[in-house]
Design a protein around this motif. Structure first.
Motif, PDB file in Angstrom:
ATOM      1  N   MET A   1       0.844  -1.195   0.000  1.00  0.00           N
ATOM      2  CA  MET A   1       0.000   0.000   0.000  1.00  0.00           C
ATOM      3  C   MET A   1       0.883   1.250   0.000  1.00  0.00           C
ATOM      4  SD  MET A   1      -2.796   1.223   2.861  1.00  0.00           S
ATOM      5  CE  MET A   1      -3.769  -0.262   2.678  1.00  0.00           C
ATOM      6  N   ASP A   2       0.683   2.129  -1.006  1.00  0.00           N
ATOM      7  CA  ASP A   2       1.514   3.320  -1.079  1.00  0.00           C
ATOM      8  C   ASP A   2       0.989   4.398  -0.129  1.00  0.00           C
ATOM      9  OD1 ASP A   2      -0.689   4.553  -2.291  1.00  0.00           O
ATOM     10  OD2 ASP A   2       0.051   4.154  -4.303  1.00  0.00           O
ATOM     11  N   GLN A   3       1.736   5.498  -0.050  1.00  0.00           N
ATOM     12  CA  GLN A   3       1.402   6.555   0.914  1.00  0.00           C
ATOM     13  C   GLN A   3       0.055   7.209   0.609  1.00  0.00           C
ATOM     14  OE1 GLN A   3       3.628   5.693   3.456  1.00  0.00           O
ATOM     15  NE2 GLN A   3       3.350   7.889   3.824  1.00  0.00           N
ATOM     16  N   ARG A   4      -0.248   7.398  -0.680  1.00  0.00           N
ATOM     17  CA  ARG A   4      -1.517   8.034  -1.046  1.00  0.00           C
ATOM     18  C   ARG A   4      -2.701   7.174  -0.597  1.00  0.00           C
ATOM     19  NH1 ARG A   4      -2.279   9.304  -7.249  1.00  0.00           N
ATOM     20  NH2 ARG A   4      -0.371  10.515  -6.763  1.00  0.00           N
ATOM     21  N   ARG A   6      -2.705   4.956   1.749  1.00  0.00           N
ATOM     22  CA  ARG A   6      -2.735   4.911   3.216  1.00  0.00           C
ATOM     23  C   ARG A   6      -3.384   6.174   3.787  1.00  0.00           C
ATOM     24  NH1 ARG A   6      -0.590   1.808   6.988  1.00  0.00           N
ATOM     25  NH2 ARG A   6      -0.289   2.683   9.071  1.00  0.00           N
ATOM     26  N   ARG A   7      -3.044   7.344   3.218  1.00  0.00           N
ATOM     27  CA  ARG A   7      -3.650   8.589   3.704  1.00  0.00           C
ATOM     28  C   ARG A   7      -5.151   8.612   3.449  1.00  0.00           C
ATOM     29  NH1 ARG A   7       1.110  11.022   1.634  1.00  0.00           N
ATOM     30  NH2 ARG A   7      -0.005  11.559  -0.291  1.00  0.00           N
ATOM     31  N   ALA A   8      -5.556   8.130   2.277  1.00  0.00           N
ATOM     32  CA  ALA A   8      -6.988   8.081   1.969  1.00  0.00           C
ATOM     33  C   ALA A   8      -7.719   7.149   2.918  1.00  0.00           C
ATOM     34  CB  ALA A   8      -7.197   7.619   0.525  1.00  0.00           C
ATOM     35  N   LEU A   9      -7.092   6.019   3.241  1.00  0.00           N
ATOM     36  CA  LEU A   9      -7.698   5.073   4.177  1.00  0.00           C
ATOM     37  C   LEU A   9      -7.793   5.660   5.578  1.00  0.00           C
ATOM     38  CD1 LEU A   9      -8.814   2.189   4.159  1.00  0.00           C
ATOM     39  CD2 LEU A   9      -6.546   1.386   4.841  1.00  0.00           C
ATOM     40  N   GLU A  10      -6.766   6.379   5.980  1.00  0.00           N
ATOM     41  CA  GLU A  10      -6.785   7.019   7.301  1.00  0.00           C
ATOM     42  C   GLU A  10      -7.865   8.098   7.375  1.00  0.00           C
ATOM     43  OE1 GLU A  10      -2.824   8.401   7.748  1.00  0.00           O
ATOM     44  OE2 GLU A  10      -2.040   6.460   8.480  1.00  0.00           O
ATOM     45  N   ASP A  11      -8.034   8.855   6.270  1.00  0.00           N
ATOM     46  CA  ASP A  11      -9.081   9.886   6.242  1.00  0.00           C
ATOM     47  C   ASP A  11     -10.471   9.266   6.368  1.00  0.00           C
ATOM     48  OD1 ASP A  11      -7.227  11.904   6.000  1.00  0.00           O
ATOM     49  OD2 ASP A  11      -7.345  12.000   3.803  1.00  0.00           O
ATOM     50  N   GLU A  12     -10.671   8.108   5.743  1.00  0.00           N
ATOM     51  CA  GLU A  12     -11.967   7.435   5.816  1.00  0.00           C
ATOM     52  C   GLU A  12     -12.270   6.928   7.220  1.00  0.00           C
ATOM     53  OE1 GLU A  12     -12.047   4.313   2.999  1.00  0.00           O
ATOM     54  OE2 GLU A  12     -11.958   5.633   1.240  1.00  0.00           O
ATOM     55  N   HIS A  13     -11.237   6.775   8.045  1.00  0.00           N
ATOM     56  CA  HIS A  13     -11.435   6.215   9.376  1.00  0.00           C
ATOM     57  C   HIS A  13     -11.230   7.239  10.489  1.00  0.00           C
ATOM     58  CE1 HIS A  13     -11.107   2.517   7.015  1.00  0.00           C
ATOM     59  NE2 HIS A  13     -11.734   1.929   7.996  1.00  0.00           N
ATOM     60  N   ARG A  14     -11.290   8.499  10.146  1.00  0.00           N
ATOM     61  CA  ARG A  14     -11.325   9.522  11.178  1.00  0.00           C
ATOM     62  C   ARG A  14     -12.710   9.522  11.823  1.00  0.00           C
ATOM     63  NH1 ARG A  14      -6.804  12.577  10.815  1.00  0.00           N
ATOM     64  NH2 ARG A  14      -5.719  12.596   8.795  1.00  0.00           N
ATOM     65  N   PRO A  15     -12.807   9.907  13.100  1.00  0.00           N
ATOM     66  CA  PRO A  15     -14.092   9.839  13.815  1.00  0.00           C
ATOM     67  C   PRO A  15     -15.238  10.530  13.090  1.00  0.00           C
ATOM     68  CG  PRO A  15     -12.325  10.283  15.362  1.00  0.00           C
ATOM     69  CD  PRO A  15     -11.708  10.338  13.995  1.00  0.00           C
TER      70      PRO A  15
END
Length: 252
Positions: A1-4, A6-15
């Motif tokens: 998984m590249d950085q882009r 990973r960032r998109a996945l992290e944004d989807e899992h913000r509260p």
């Protein structure tokens, strides 16, 4: 998984993103209905074309039979899909009313069911009791929990009319494609069939590849699998028409 990614996945899992996603009403899923209708429509009409060609019937006969089957089978499939989803909704409503009655009649027994459900999920002691108390405090939450956890039922996203219309439209649009070459009188019978074959193959391959994009499956494998299934149905129809002509004296 590249950085882009990973960032998109992290944004989807913000509260806030999680609350927004889970709080949105669930929409009726139309892609499976469209895929089902499209594949069945293409199989239906090209099977008629193949059977007519195998039996040696004229292009006019193939066209008439194809469009008759297209409309009749498309309508039948849409009605069947409507009735199936409507029956599921009525079943869910019946289970909901039964659980509501059980809560009134034997509330402690229903609480024990909630307790056992979450005990099997690994909760115990004070944590388990807090979860049971929180769920049974709200009657709607209580009933919805019983529907999903005890009976495995999901009431949201079921729209009989939308599913029926999606199935019917996809059936007609995709199913009409193999019939188009038969509207061109300038083509000979063999060329009409080969053009219909190519059109049907493109439809099967395209639907399979579209399905792979929606459900994130390997594109080529999904497309070829759908193409092979459709081709098998058409081959059976062609063989049936050919054997009917040979064995039973069916004449063009």
């Amino acid at each position: 998984m590249d950085q882009r990614e990973r960032r998109a996945l992290e944004d989807e899992h913000r509260p806030e993103a999680i609350r927004r996603r889970l709080g949105a009403p669930q929409r009726a899923e139309t892609v499976p209905d469209a895929i089902l209708g499209g594949i069945d429509g293409c199989v239906t009409t090209f099977a008629v074309v193949s059977g007519a060609f195998g039996a040696g019937f004229s292009a006019t006969v193939a066209l008439v039979l194809g469009f008759a089957n297209l409309l009749a089978d498309g309508f039948s499939m849409a009605v069947s899909n409507y009735e199936s989803i409507q029956a599921r909704r009525e079943h869910i409503q019946g289970v909901r009313e039964r659980e509501n009655h059980h809560i009134d009649a034997v509330p402690e027994g229903e609480r024990e069911e909630i307790r056992e459900i979450f005990r099997r999920k690994g909760l115990s002691g004070e944590t388990l009791e807090q979860v049971v108390a929180a769920i049974t405090e709200d009657r709607e939450v209580w009933i919805e929990t019983m529907l999903t956890e005890e009976h495995g039922l999901q009431s949201e996203g079921l729209s009989p009319l939308r599913s029926a219309l999606t199935t019917f439209v996809a059936f007609l649009v995709v199913g009409a494609m193999p019939l188009l070459p038969y509207t061109l009188a300038s083509l000979g019978t063999n060329r009409q069939f080969l053009a219909s074959l190519a059109m049907a193959g493109a439809m099967f391959l395209g639907i399979g590849m579209l399905k792979s994009v929606v459900y994130r499956q390997p594109m080529v494998r999904s497309g070829l699998r759908t193409l092979l299934m459709g081709g098998a149905a058409a081959g059976l129809a062609f063989l049936t028409g050919h054997l009917a002509q040979a064995w039973f004296g069916v004449a063009p």
